[in-house]
Design a protein around this motif. Structure first.
Motif, PDB file in Angstrom:
ATOM      1  N   LEU A 195      36.758 -19.944 -14.793  1.00 53.64           N
ATOM      2  CA  LEU A 195      36.590 -18.825 -15.729  1.00 53.64           C
ATOM      3  C   LEU A 195      35.218 -18.876 -16.393  1.00 53.64           C
ATOM      4  CD1 LEU A 195      40.107 -18.745 -17.457  1.00 53.64           C
ATOM      5  CD2 LEU A 195      39.212 -17.106 -15.808  1.00 53.64           C
ATOM      6  N   SER A 196      34.784 -20.088 -16.743  1.00 53.16           N
ATOM      7  CA  SER A 196      33.474 -20.248 -17.365  1.00 53.16           C
ATOM      8  C   SER A 196      32.355 -19.875 -16.395  1.00 53.16           C
ATOM      9  CB  SER A 196      33.306 -21.692 -17.841  1.00 53.16           C
ATOM     10  OG  SER A 196      32.027 -21.884 -18.400  1.00 53.16           O
ATOM     11  N   LYS A 197      32.464 -20.326 -15.148  1.00 54.31           N
ATOM     12  CA  LYS A 197      31.445 -20.031 -14.142  1.00 54.31           C
ATOM     13  C   LYS A 197      31.316 -18.536 -13.893  1.00 54.31           C
ATOM     14  CE  LYS A 197      31.166 -24.091 -11.114  1.00 54.31           C
ATOM     15  NZ  LYS A 197      31.349 -24.553  -9.714  1.00 54.31           N
ATOM     16  N   LEU A 198      32.473 -17.864 -13.793  1.00 56.34           N
ATOM     17  CA  LEU A 198      32.481 -16.445 -13.447  1.00 56.34           C
ATOM     18  C   LEU A 198      32.366 -15.536 -14.660  1.00 56.34           C
ATOM     19  CD1 LEU A 198      35.313 -16.465 -10.741  1.00 56.34           C
ATOM     20  CD2 LEU A 198      32.835 -16.557 -10.393  1.00 56.34           C
ATOM     21  N   GLU A 199      32.349 -16.152 -15.848  1.00 53.65           N
ATOM     22  CA  GLU A 199      32.269 -15.397 -17.099  1.00 53.65           C
ATOM     23  C   GLU A 199      33.432 -14.409 -17.213  1.00 53.65           C
ATOM     24  OE1 GLU A 199      28.439 -13.626 -17.578  1.00 53.65           O
ATOM     25  OE2 GLU A 199      27.361 -15.502 -17.254  1.00 53.65           O
ATOM     26  N   LEU A 200      34.619 -14.897 -16.879  1.00 51.81           N
ATOM     27  CA  LEU A 200      35.831 -14.098 -16.991  1.00 51.81           C
ATOM     28  C   LEU A 200      36.641 -14.594 -18.177  1.00 51.81           C
ATOM     29  CD1 LEU A 200      36.836 -13.950 -13.212  1.00 51.81           C
ATOM     30  CD2 LEU A 200      35.664 -12.196 -14.549  1.00 51.81           C
TER      31      LEU A 200
END
Length: 216
Positions: A195-200
């Motif tokens: 989630l952090s990587k994809l900014e979701l």
């Protein structure tokens, strides 16, 4: 034992729901409330795993109650159960932190399974609502995904891709952990990193991302 609080302003509906879900020996209704304000008061003194939440209630409606529960009792799951087959209600409910959205026409076994799914990290959406909701959610993701593509594809590890695929298929953390032979805690850590990587923001957005990017 799964401890349930039923939030519904009509006593006859509360009684019916209690009879239905307590047919499962793993579920117990530990409290009942006729409005959102009463729900919050009960949660201060009652151990609850999941709230079955109606939307239209006096004094404080289900949307406001959902928002406050997510702020004050983040560990408690919330399953919306309503008569309103409206994608805007569903969208708002998920934005406020609900874990599922079902109609009161839902079959008894589906309701019970949805309660268990929400507690395992899954997301439950009534088929009729999903048919209306998904196009809107996909549209909302378009700008975000375009931004990702403009900045090159975010690199995910092989393990992270496996988890994204599983979430896109609607699997719970427990199911994913069994398939990948990892602990549930490890799966949760991976999801947080993804989630952090994809900014979701959450699991719902990640499931939509999996569909939009052909992971399933």
């Amino acid at each position: 034992m799964i401890r349930v609080l039923i939030a519904e302003d009509q006593a006859i509906v509360r009684n019916g729901l209690k009879m239905i879900i307590e047919q499962d020996e793993d579920i117990q209704v530990v409290a009942e409330a006729e409005n959102g304000k009463a729900v919050l008061a009960l949660l201060e003194k009652t151990i609850v795993d999941i709230v079955l939440m109606d939307i239209r209630m006096p004094i404080m409606d289900g949307m406001e109650a959902t928002k406050r529960i997510r702020q004050q009792f983040p560990q408690i799951k919330i399953l919306i159960l309503t008569t309103f087959n409206d994608e805007e209600y569903a969208l708002q409910a998920f934005q406020e932190g609900a874990n599922g959205f079902l109609l009161k026409t839902t079959e008894s076994f589906t309701l019970v399974n949805s309660i268990k799914s929400c507690l395992s990290g899954g997301i439950s959406i009534h088929d009729q609502v999903a048919a209306k909701l998904m196009p809107k959610l996909l549209k909302k993701e378009t700008n975000h995904e375009k931004a990702l593509k403009d900045n090159e594809i975010v690199p995910l590890t092989k393990r992270e891709i496996e988890i994204v695929k599983s979430i896109g298929q609607g699997k719970t953390n427990k199911e994913i952990s069994r398939e990948l032979l990892l602990s549930v805690g490890t799966i949760k850590n991976h999801i947080t990193q993804i989630l952090s990587k994809l900014e979701l923001r959450d699991r719902t957005q990640l499931a939509i991302y999996a569909v939009r990017n052909d992971y399933i």
